[in-house]
Design an enzyme around this catalytic site. Structure first.
Site, mmCIF file in Angstrom:
data_model
loop_
_atom_site.group_PDB
_atom_site.id
_atom_site.type_symbol
_atom_site.label_atom_id
_atom_site.label_comp_id
_atom_site.label_asym_id
_atom_site.label_seq_id
_atom_site.Cartn_x
_atom_site.Cartn_y
_atom_site.Cartn_z
ATOM 1 N N VAL A 21 -1.762 -6.020 1.313
ATOM 2 C CA VAL A 21 -2.712 -5.925 2.432
ATOM 3 C C VAL A 21 -2.059 -5.415 3.719
ATOM 4 O O VAL A 21 -0.860 -5.602 3.932
ATOM 5 C CB VAL A 21 -3.438 -7.274 2.717
ATOM 6 C CG1 VAL A 21 -4.221 -7.748 1.506
ATOM 7 C CG2 VAL A 21 -2.488 -8.337 3.193
ATOM 8 N N ASP A 22 -2.889 -4.775 4.547
ATOM 9 C CA ASP A 22 -2.436 -4.280 5.849
ATOM 10 C C ASP A 22 -2.947 -5.156 6.982
ATOM 11 O O ASP A 22 -2.509 -5.031 8.116
ATOM 12 C CB ASP A 22 -2.984 -2.860 6.093
ATOM 13 C CG ASP A 22 -2.636 -1.925 4.954
ATOM 14 O OD1 ASP A 22 -1.499 -2.010 4.458
ATOM 15 O OD2 ASP A 22 -3.520 -1.135 4.544
ATOM 16 N N ALA A 23 -3.943 -6.015 6.679
ATOM 17 C CA ALA A 23 -4.562 -6.799 7.750
ATOM 18 C C ALA A 23 -4.945 -8.187 7.252
ATOM 19 O O ALA A 23 -5.317 -8.355 6.086
ATOM 20 C CB ALA A 23 -5.818 -6.080 8.250
#
Ligand code: PLP
Ligand code: CA
Length: 302
Positions: A21-23
């Site tokens: 995930v990036d966020a």
């Protein structure tokens, strides 16, 4: 999610989750804080996630404060979070009117707190009601005739500890006498932890009162509705499959994440216990669960 039971977060899947995930979207009460108390290890965990380049977003169903007021709360708890990282259901109500081109000559009547009034005003709308109507009383004499502003085009309902018959009549007339009047609920939480030792009726109680008197269903803008998610996905150009929603409540937070296709992590530091999660009557299963957000630090060996 195809009904599979949630996995307990461990070193291996925590690392995989972080890489995938990036966020992170964080629910607030029960995850970041409990009432006015910061939950242990949150500050260090947020710092670690930021140092790894993760985008952090904070999503709360509590409509009693505006984003500016929440930014102050984060600051007072020693967390550096900016206003544009915060999505409260009070802000969502204002943004719903904005994206749906609510006419500026129309007004919104508020059954709820200061947070909703502030956000509506900040978005350029005229808001009536709110806390100042808490003192108003109706006298039910046979000659009583209740006047309301015919320019009200939306009734916005959130948690209102000072709800009274005046506000109920005002909101009811606006909706019943104008079929085009919007009925917006900031959220429908059945109960909330307004004090440390007990649960109290949540916004669902005030929303339910207006449903009952008008026969109308509300437009819900808070979790688990998709409105806030769509709004923040557009704003940050993020992809839901590269996001993880972290929350303490199955029927708001985890469902909110799942509805959008995010990964989901349940923490047991709020309203959900391990036995609720494992109960056969519970159909909502997050991807992962752990006791509190700072477990991430420990599991990654930081
Ligand atoms: N609404 C009210 C009035 C609350 O007090 C709370 C939690 O305390 C909530 C909603 C849920 O907030 P959150 O979405 O941050 O868990
Ligand atoms: Ca919560």
């Amino acid at each position: 999610r195809s009904g599979a039971a949630a996995e307990l977060l461990c070193g291996v899947n925590a690392k995989a989750l972080l890489d995938s995930v990036d966020a992170f979207l964080f629910d607030c009460d029960g995850v970041i804080w409990k009432g006015d108390k910061l939950i242990d290890g949150v500050s260090q965990t947020l710092d670690l996630l930021r140092s790894k380049g993760k985008k952090l977003v904070f999503v709360t169903n509590n409509s009693t404060k505006s984003r500016a007021q929440y930014a102050n709360k984060f600051r007072s708890l020693g967390l550096s979070v900016t206003q544009d990282e915060i999505f409260s259901s009070s802000f969502a109500a204002a943004m719903y009117l904005k994206v749906n081109h609510f006419p500026p000559n129309k007004k919104a009547y508020v059954i709820g707190g200061e947070g909703i009034l502030q956000e509506l005003q900040l978005a350029g709308f005229t808001a009536l009601g709110g806390p100042e109507d808490g003192e108003k009383r109706v006298q039910l004499k046979s000659s009583c005739f209740f006047e309301h502003d015919k320019n009200v085009g939306a009734v916005v309902v959130g948690l209102d500890p000072d709800i009274n018959y005046y506000k109920l009549q005002y909101g009811t007339l606006c909706i019943r006498e104008n079929p085009g009047c919007l009925f917006i609920a900031t959220n429908c939480d059945s109960v909330g932890h307004m004090t440390d030792l007990q649960e109290w009726p949540g916004a669902g109680c005030m929303v339910g009162a207006i449903c009952g008197s008008t026969g109308r269903e509300p437009i819900v803008v808070g979790k688990p509705s998709t409105f806030m998610m769509e709004f923040l996905l557009q704003k940050f150009h993020m992809s839901p499959s590269r996001m993880c929603m972290v929350g303490d409540r199955l029927d708001t937070d985890i469902l909110f994440g799942q509805n959008a296709g995010c990964k989901t992590l349940l923490v047991l530091s709020g309203v959900t216990t391990e036995s609720i999660l494992g109960d056969s009557s519970n159909s909502i299963q997050p991807d992962y669960y752990t006791s509190k957000v700072s477990d991430i630090l420990k599991l990654l060996g930081e």
